[in-house]
Design an enzyme around this catalytic site. Sequence first.
Site, PDB file in Angstrom:
ATOM      1  N   ARG A  44       0.833  -1.213   0.000  1.00 48.84           N
ATOM      2  CA  ARG A  44       0.000   0.000   0.000  1.00 48.84           C
ATOM      3  C   ARG A  44       0.866   1.262   0.000  1.00 48.84           C
ATOM      4  NH1 ARG A  44      -4.580   0.578   4.483  1.00 48.84           N
ATOM      5  NH2 ARG A  44      -2.818   1.128   5.790  1.00 48.84           N
ATOM      6  N   LYS A  75      -2.569   6.989   1.132  1.00 47.15           N
ATOM      7  CA  LYS A  75      -2.333   7.373   2.528  1.00 47.15           C
ATOM      8  C   LYS A  75      -1.276   8.485   2.501  1.00 47.15           C
ATOM      9  CE  LYS A  75      -2.125   4.840   6.856  1.00 47.15           C
ATOM     10  NZ  LYS A  75      -3.229   5.480   7.529  1.00 47.15           N
ATOM     11  N   GLU A  88     -16.148   6.138   5.718  1.00 43.78           N
ATOM     12  CA  GLU A  88     -15.268   5.477   6.703  1.00 43.78           C
ATOM     13  C   GLU A  88     -15.148   6.367   7.928  1.00 43.78           C
ATOM     14  OE1 GLU A  88     -11.157   5.186   5.407  1.00 43.78           O
ATOM     15  OE2 GLU A  88     -11.277   7.095   4.365  1.00 43.78           O
TER      16      GLU A  88
HETATM   17  N1  PLP Z   1      -9.229   4.769   7.012  1.00 41.94           N
HETATM   18  C1  PLP Z   1      -8.323   5.727   7.273  1.00 41.94           C
HETATM   19  C2  PLP Z   1      -8.615   7.119   6.847  1.00 41.94           C
HETATM   20  C3  PLP Z   1      -7.126   5.416   7.945  1.00 41.94           C
HETATM   21  O1  PLP Z   1      -6.233   6.361   8.202  1.00 41.94           O
HETATM   22  C4  PLP Z   1      -6.916   4.083   8.354  1.00 41.94           C
HETATM   23  C5  PLP Z   1      -5.689   3.725   9.066  1.00 41.94           C
HETATM   24  O2  PLP Z   1      -4.715   3.358   8.483  1.00 41.94           O
HETATM   25  C6  PLP Z   1      -7.882   3.117   8.046  1.00 41.94           C
HETATM   26  C7  PLP Z   1      -9.026   3.493   7.376  1.00 41.94           C
HETATM   27  C8  PLP Z   1      -7.694   1.674   8.426  1.00 41.94           C
HETATM   28  O3  PLP Z   1      -6.733   1.082   7.609  1.00 41.94           O
HETATM   29  P1  PLP Z   1      -5.793  -0.072   8.176  1.00 41.94           P
HETATM   30  O4  PLP Z   1      -6.682  -1.139   8.651  1.00 41.94           O
HETATM   31  O5  PLP Z   1      -4.977  -0.481   7.016  1.00 41.94           O
HETATM   32  O6  PLP Z   1      -4.994   0.534   9.259  1.00 41.94           O
END
Ligand code: PLP
Length: 286
Positions: free
Chosen positions: A50, A149, A182
């Site tokens: 990612r 991200k 989300e």
């Molecule tokens: N959504 C956002 C905006 C995030 O910053 C995160 C954290 O990383 C997640 C969802 C959850 O993703 P992950 O399970 O890969 O940490």
Amino acid sequence: MQLYIDGEFYSREDAKISPFDHGFLYGDGVFEGIRAYSGRVFRLSEHLDRLYDSAKTIDLQIPLSKEEMTEAILETCRKNNLKDAYIRPLVSRGVGDLGLDPRKCEKPTVVVFAVEWGAMYGDLYEKGLKAISVSIRRNPAESLPPNVKSLNYLNNILAKIEANYKGGDEAIFFDTNGYVSEGSGDNIFVVKNGSISTPPTINNLRGITRLVGIEIANELGINISERNMGYYDLYSADEVFVTGTAAEIAPITLIDGRVIGNGKPGAITRQMMEKFKIVVQNEGTP
Ligand code: PLP
């Protein structure tokens, strides 16, 4: 604490980044959040994929191969003697003169640090989180997709500020079509009549814990699917929970003042949380 910066380790006091780094000037860069459990890094290759996909999307060439980045992350954990940790690799565009043009930056800056980390939400895993749906909207037509991200998390910070003001533990984004997107740092799952639904990932981060959640539901024989959902689906849910690297699996028991189910973490959420604890202890990169 020892931090990795561009191939060297520095103490927290000696670690320095230039104010001319475009990560600082413009939020031009990408990052990951990764966990280690009992000395093993959880789903490392997924997080690295990612990170590199985020970088590719913003046309940022990470100067380390994935193998070198893996080593930098593992070495950071070893040097700090961390067993249960939250690991933060960041790659910025690097130092350059003022001006947005990335060609001003000679080479990207790579930072990795890690801190000891336990359960982020403390007793809220038992009590449940209060969530607030926030006025700031995800726009599917926006240029930077939330699956990147990036070092610019201001939308998420605005969401958090709004949730804080309204007494919530976590924010819930909707998109401009009125669909649930989300949380500010996690993905959302809704349980209704024994089945779990989660929004598709076009308009939110492709959470790695989200995928673990889907795997766990499948293993437990619970029906799970992706679908678009609105306010109605959230407010009338039997259970709601979030998944994230930092949050793990956490129950939401109140949304915008509406009690979810009986106001306590539901049976399916509890099952998922229990199984998650087992999964994270049984895999990972040593
Ligand atoms: N959504 C956002 C905006 C995030 O910053 C995160 C954290 O990383 C997640 C969802 C959850 O993703 P992950 O399970 O890969 O940490």
